[in-house]
Scaffold this motif. Structure first.
Motif, PDB file in Angstrom:
ATOM      1  N   THR A  25       0.695  -1.301  -0.039  1.00 28.85           N
ATOM      2  CA  THR A  25       0.203   0.004   0.166  1.00 28.85           C
ATOM      3  C   THR A  25       0.915   1.266   0.147  1.00 28.85           C
ATOM      4  O   THR A  25       2.005   1.212   0.346  1.00 28.85           O
ATOM      5  CB  THR A  25      -0.812  -0.034   1.171  1.00 28.85           C
ATOM      6  OG1 THR A  25       0.024   0.064   2.370  1.00 28.85           O
ATOM      7  CG2 THR A  25      -1.800  -1.551   1.344  1.00 28.85           C
ATOM      8  N   VAL A  26       0.276   2.323  -0.488  1.00 27.90           N
ATOM      9  CA  VAL A  26       1.035   3.713  -0.385  1.00 27.90           C
ATOM     10  C   VAL A  26       1.577   4.014   0.938  1.00 27.90           C
ATOM     11  O   VAL A  26       2.744   4.497   1.182  1.00 27.90           O
ATOM     12  CB  VAL A  26       0.153   4.717  -0.625  1.00 27.90           C
ATOM     13  CG1 VAL A  26       0.715   6.211  -0.533  1.00 27.90           C
ATOM     14  CG2 VAL A  26      -0.300   4.606  -2.158  1.00 27.90           C
ATOM     15  N   GLU A  27       0.742   3.611   2.066  1.00 23.39           N
ATOM     16  CA  GLU A  27       1.232   3.941   3.423  1.00 23.39           C
ATOM     17  C   GLU A  27       2.283   2.999   3.665  1.00 23.39           C
ATOM     18  O   GLU A  27       3.220   3.410   4.351  1.00 23.39           O
ATOM     19  CB  GLU A  27       0.122   3.614   4.611  1.00 23.39           C
ATOM     20  CG  GLU A  27      -1.071   4.380   4.367  1.00 23.39           C
ATOM     21  CD  GLU A  27      -2.056   4.300   3.308  1.00 23.39           C
ATOM     22  OE1 GLU A  27      -1.980   3.031   2.534  1.00 23.39           O
ATOM     23  OE2 GLU A  27      -3.238   4.855   3.070  1.00 23.39           O
ATOM     24  N   ALA A  36       6.266   4.313   4.910  1.00 18.90           N
ATOM     25  CA  ALA A  36       6.702   3.637   6.196  1.00 18.90           C
ATOM     26  C   ALA A  36       8.053   3.266   5.966  1.00 18.90           C
ATOM     27  O   ALA A  36       8.842   3.096   6.642  1.00 18.90           O
ATOM     28  CB  ALA A  36       5.542   2.686   6.957  1.00 18.90           C
ATOM     29  N   CYS A  37       7.942   2.257   4.778  1.00 25.34           N
ATOM     30  CA  CYS A  37       9.202   1.682   4.553  1.00 25.34           C
ATOM     31  C   CYS A  37      10.475   2.373   4.357  1.00 25.34           C
ATOM     32  O   CYS A  37      11.475   2.325   4.669  1.00 25.34           O
ATOM     33  CB  CYS A  37       9.156   0.730   3.293  1.00 25.34           C
ATOM     34  SG  CYS A  37      10.321  -0.396   2.832  1.00 25.34           S
ATOM     35  N   ARG A  81       0.209 -12.194   3.550  1.00 28.32           N
ATOM     36  CA  ARG A  81      -0.026 -11.369   4.584  1.00 28.32           C
ATOM     37  C   ARG A  81      -0.028  -9.937   4.505  1.00 28.32           C
ATOM     38  O   ARG A  81      -0.206  -9.230   5.344  1.00 28.32           O
ATOM     39  CB  ARG A  81       1.134 -11.888   5.606  1.00 28.32           C
ATOM     40  CG  ARG A  81       1.055 -13.320   6.059  1.00 28.32           C
ATOM     41  CD  ARG A  81       2.140 -13.604   7.118  1.00 28.32           C
ATOM     42  NE  ARG A  81       2.232 -13.028   8.487  1.00 28.32           N
ATOM     43  CZ  ARG A  81       2.945 -13.194   9.156  1.00 28.32           C
ATOM     44  NH1 ARG A  81       3.834 -13.982   9.311  1.00 28.32           N
ATOM     45  NH2 ARG A  81       2.459 -12.594  10.380  1.00 28.32           N
ATOM     46  N   GLU A  82       0.474  -9.393   3.334  1.00 25.69           N
ATOM     47  CA  GLU A  82       0.470  -7.923   2.843  1.00 25.69           C
ATOM     48  C   GLU A  82       1.351  -7.212   4.152  1.00 25.69           C
ATOM     49  O   GLU A  82       0.771  -6.441   4.632  1.00 25.69           O
ATOM     50  CB  GLU A  82      -1.022  -7.430   2.917  1.00 25.69           C
ATOM     51  CG  GLU A  82      -1.912  -8.153   1.992  1.00 25.69           C
ATOM     52  CD  GLU A  82      -3.251  -7.533   1.737  1.00 25.69           C
ATOM     53  OE1 GLU A  82      -3.893  -6.867   2.762  1.00 25.69           O
ATOM     54  OE2 GLU A  82      -3.889  -7.725   0.854  1.00 25.69           O
ATOM     55  N   GLU A  83       2.451  -8.044   4.310  1.00 25.19           N
ATOM     56  CA  GLU A  83       3.463  -7.188   5.204  1.00 25.19           C
ATOM     57  C   GLU A  83       4.719  -7.218   4.816  1.00 25.19           C
ATOM     58  O   GLU A  83       5.024  -8.057   3.668  1.00 25.19           O
ATOM     59  CB  GLU A  83       3.363  -8.191   6.600  1.00 25.19           C
ATOM     60  CG  GLU A  83       2.331  -8.333   7.380  1.00 25.19           C
ATOM     61  CD  GLU A  83       2.345  -8.860   8.550  1.00 25.19           C
ATOM     62  OE1 GLU A  83       1.455  -9.172   9.353  1.00 25.19           O
ATOM     63  OE2 GLU A  83       3.177  -9.860   8.488  1.00 25.19           O
ATOM     64  N   GLY A 131       0.556   1.153   7.377  1.00 22.81           N
ATOM     65  CA  GLY A 131       1.880   1.786   7.461  1.00 22.81           C
ATOM     66  C   GLY A 131       2.361   1.895   8.718  1.00 22.81           C
ATOM     67  O   GLY A 131       3.599   2.433   9.114  1.00 22.81           O
ATOM     68  N   ARG A 132       1.711   1.053   9.756  1.00 21.53           N
ATOM     69  CA  ARG A 132       2.212   1.131  11.150  1.00 21.53           C
ATOM     70  C   ARG A 132       3.427   0.028  10.902  1.00 21.53           C
ATOM     71  O   ARG A 132       3.369  -0.973  10.252  1.00 21.53           O
ATOM     72  CB  ARG A 132       1.209   0.768  11.978  1.00 21.53           C
ATOM     73  CG  ARG A 132       0.071   1.808  12.387  1.00 21.53           C
ATOM     74  CD  ARG A 132      -0.880   1.505  13.319  1.00 21.53           C
ATOM     75  NE  ARG A 132      -0.183   1.397  14.652  1.00 21.53           N
ATOM     76  CZ  ARG A 132      -0.355   2.449  15.629  1.00 21.53           C
ATOM     77  NH1 ARG A 132      -1.215   3.205  15.423  1.00 21.53           N
ATOM     78  NH2 ARG A 132       0.422   2.400  16.707  1.00 21.53           N
TER      79      ARG A 132
END
Length: 62
Positions: A3-5, A9-10, A33-35, A52-53
């Motif tokens: 995701t954009v978030e 964050a990355c 897991r989308e992580e 994004g967290r």
């Protein structure tokens, strides 16, 4: 696809690691897991979630 978030964050996490001259050994996106998972330094693990967290892995053993 991250995701954009997650992408922002990355970038922040990787830039912070770089500022402290910490080597990044593994960078992986898990589509199931989308992580995003980052392994850096000697034992530093970071998971970035789709919102994004992010958090450090708690691998302490007693």
């Amino acid at each position: 696809m991250p995701t954009v978030e997650q992408m922002f964050a990355c970038i922040r996490v990787c830039q912070t690691l770089s500022n402290f001259y910490t080597e990044i050994h593994l960078f992986r996106y898990d589509g199931k897991r989308e992580e995003i998972y980052i392994l850096a330094g000697e034992t530093l693990g970071i998971t970035i979630f789709s919102n994004g967290r992010w958090e450090f892995d708690d691998d302490t053993e007693t």
